[in-house]
Design a protein around this motif. Structure first.
Motif, PDB file in Angstrom:
ATOM      1  N   PRO A  67       0.822  -1.218   0.000  1.00 36.84           N
ATOM      2  CA  PRO A  67       0.000   0.000   0.000  1.00 36.84           C
ATOM      3  C   PRO A  67       0.852   1.263   0.000  1.00 36.84           C
ATOM      4  O   PRO A  67       1.887   1.345   0.664  1.00 36.84           O
ATOM      5  N   GLU A  91      -1.295   1.460  -4.738  1.00 33.02           N
ATOM      6  CA  GLU A  91      -0.464   0.299  -4.433  1.00 33.02           C
ATOM      7  C   GLU A  91       0.717   0.241  -5.393  1.00 33.02           C
ATOM      8  O   GLU A  91       0.625   0.666  -6.555  1.00 33.02           O
ATOM      9  N   GLY A 100      -0.283  -5.813   0.914  1.00 36.53           N
ATOM     10  CA  GLY A 100      -1.186  -4.833   0.340  1.00 36.53           C
ATOM     11  C   GLY A 100      -2.556  -4.907   0.992  1.00 36.53           C
ATOM     12  O   GLY A 100      -2.712  -5.372   2.131  1.00 36.53           O
TER      13      GLY A 100
END
Length: 479
Positions: A123, A135, A266
């Motif tokens: 992220p 991302e 992420g």
């Protein structure tokens, strides 16, 4: 002998590439990537390419000494995107766990692949308010020289060992297409009309995922009084020994009708947390969109990760937080369409930990999603190239009119049965299901069906529905 057997020189590899989920303004504000590496005093700086991605591939060597362990213990590698003001944090504590003990280091360096800190979408958050911005695809690994070479060859980062490099980005495919178009073609006598273009295949695959529950999960491990186990007593405060874990399941997808949570890989989607149970029941249902590669590539598996939640204070966070919790194991679902069942696995799947041991089972079902009427009409319009005629809108309008006519006919049928309408609380479906079960109206129902099948003579008056049924019953009685 300990110093001789200890692996001193390690190799590392850092990759930063594609960007996704960025707004138009964020894409233009993302021009360069900078970081302060822990293996050298000089900073690293790379600019974005014309294709909209970073091509940072840095291979480095580092000595496994006390300075290296201090630089990775509970530390993060911060990557800054300028002038966007976003940062990406890569965890480094995995390297401290792997290389702090010589026996563990020697064992790990005998494997085929190095120790990987992160491999996936990390992220991008704002440095000021920690708001998510997008991302970045990254890979960070440390191991022996042969392990790094093997990793680069598997991922296609080593052009010397890859005889036919496959284009991995959309920009590469567009460049190949542009070169093919620009190539000279031999002249022909008569022009040949090209065939009509095929309808574009969807780039995503949608399905319904049902995560029911799990069984056979282990209790939190106990801790003794030996020297090695004393160091783990801090984990006992987060996970009480010999107690059932607080569990939840996470997975990654392009999109899903659920909330996202931050993790080392992420943004992920997660089920609710079930407290203190070795047989948790989540009973969660998701609509998931993933890449089309899951249907054609048998090596690509859809991974479900089972986590146990750390104990928090009564006023603390009770939602999933994979970057703070511990993982129990993984379950792999094969969505390849050539598999048995058409690539829709359903039932119980093994949960496997990092050591390859089965630690329980999880019940998950992958079910196809039937396309809606609007989707079918849109696909038909695109395949026939009739968008300029607005045929799809006309079909949708007629379909809506048919639905309204159907509802009016059902309401009239309810009027015939003698039910009193209590709009808007009146339930048409329940009335249609129950009106024939009362027993007193069986004769009326038969008369009504008989009247529908009997043609009405021309010129005869049209009586009301209720009086027609009553007169038919009286006439039958007289006969």
């Amino acid at each position: 002998m300990a110093e001789t057997n200890k692996v001193r020189l390690l190799r590392g590899y850092l990759y930063a590439g594609e960007l996704r989920q960025l707004t138009a303004g964020s894409k233009t504000a993302c021009q360069e990537l900078s970081l302060e590496p822990f293996w050298q005093p000089q900073p690293l700086l790379t600019k974005i390419t014309d294709g909209g991605s970073f091509e940072l591939q840095e291979q480095f060597a580092i000595i496994n000494d006390e300075r290296f362990l201090q630089s990775v213990e509970r530390q993060q590698l911060v990557m800054e995107l300028r002038p966007l003001g976003g940062v990406v944090r890569l965890p480094l504590h995995q390297f401290f766990i792997a290389y702090r003990d010589s026996s563990i280091t020697n064992h790990l360096c005998k494997g085929k692949l190095p120790v990987i800190s992160i491999d996936g979408w990390a992220p991008i958050v704002s440095a000021e308010n920690q708001a998510p911005l997008g991302e970045l695809k990254v890979l960070l690994a440390i191991g022996s020289e042969s392990q790094i070479a093997q990793l680069k060859q598997l991922r296609g980062f080593d052009p010397d060992n890859n005889q036919v490099p496959a284009p991995s980005r959309t920009t590469d495919l567009l460049d190949m297409l542009q070169n093919a178009i620009a190539a000279p073609t031999p002249s022909i006598a008569a022009p040949v009309m090209p065939p009509p273009p095929a309808p574009p295949a969807p780039s995503t695959f949608s399905f319904q995922l049902r995560i029911v529950g799990a069984a056979g999960l282990p209790l939190n491990p106990g801790y003794g009084k030996s020297k090695k186990q004393v160091k783990r007593q801090s984990a006992a405060k987060r996970f009480p020994p010999n107690e059932p874990p607080n569990t939840y399941v996470t997975f990654q997808a392009i999109s899903c009708n659920s909330q996202t949570y931050k993790s080392h890989e992420g943004l992920v989607y997660a089920t609710p947390i079930v407290p203190k149970s070795t047989k948790p029941q989540w009973l969660s249902k998701f609509r998931v969109d993933v890449s089309r590669d899951y249907r054609s590539n048998p090596q690509k598996l859809f991974i479900l990760k089972l986590w146990k939640k750390a104990i928090v204070s009564p006023n603390g966070i009770t939602e999933p937080s994979p970057h703070e919790d511990a993982i129990i194991g993984f379950a792999a679902l094969n969505l390849n369409q050539k598999q048995a069942g058409g690539g829709f696995p359903s039932g119980w799947h093994n949960i496997v930990d990092f050591n390859g041991r089965v630690t329980g089972g999880i019940e998950a079902h992958v079910e196809p999603i039937s396309p809606s009427v609007d989707t079918v009409i849109d696909q038909f319009e695109k395949s026939m190239e009739l968008g300029h005629l607005q045929l799809g809108q006309a079909i949708k309008r007629k379909y809506t009119e048919l639905e309204e006519i159907s509802q009016r006919l059902r309401s009239r049928l309810v009027d015939v049965t003698g039910e009193t309408l209590k709009f808007p609380e009146f339930d048409v479906d329940s009335a249609l299901d129950s009106w024939q079960q009362e027993g007193d109206d069986d004769d009326l129902a038969e008369d009504f069906e008989r009247s529908l099948r009997t043609p009405t003579p021309p010129g005869s008056p049209t009586p009301s529905t209720s009086s027609a049924a009553q007169n038919l019953r009286n006439s039958n009685g007289q006969e």
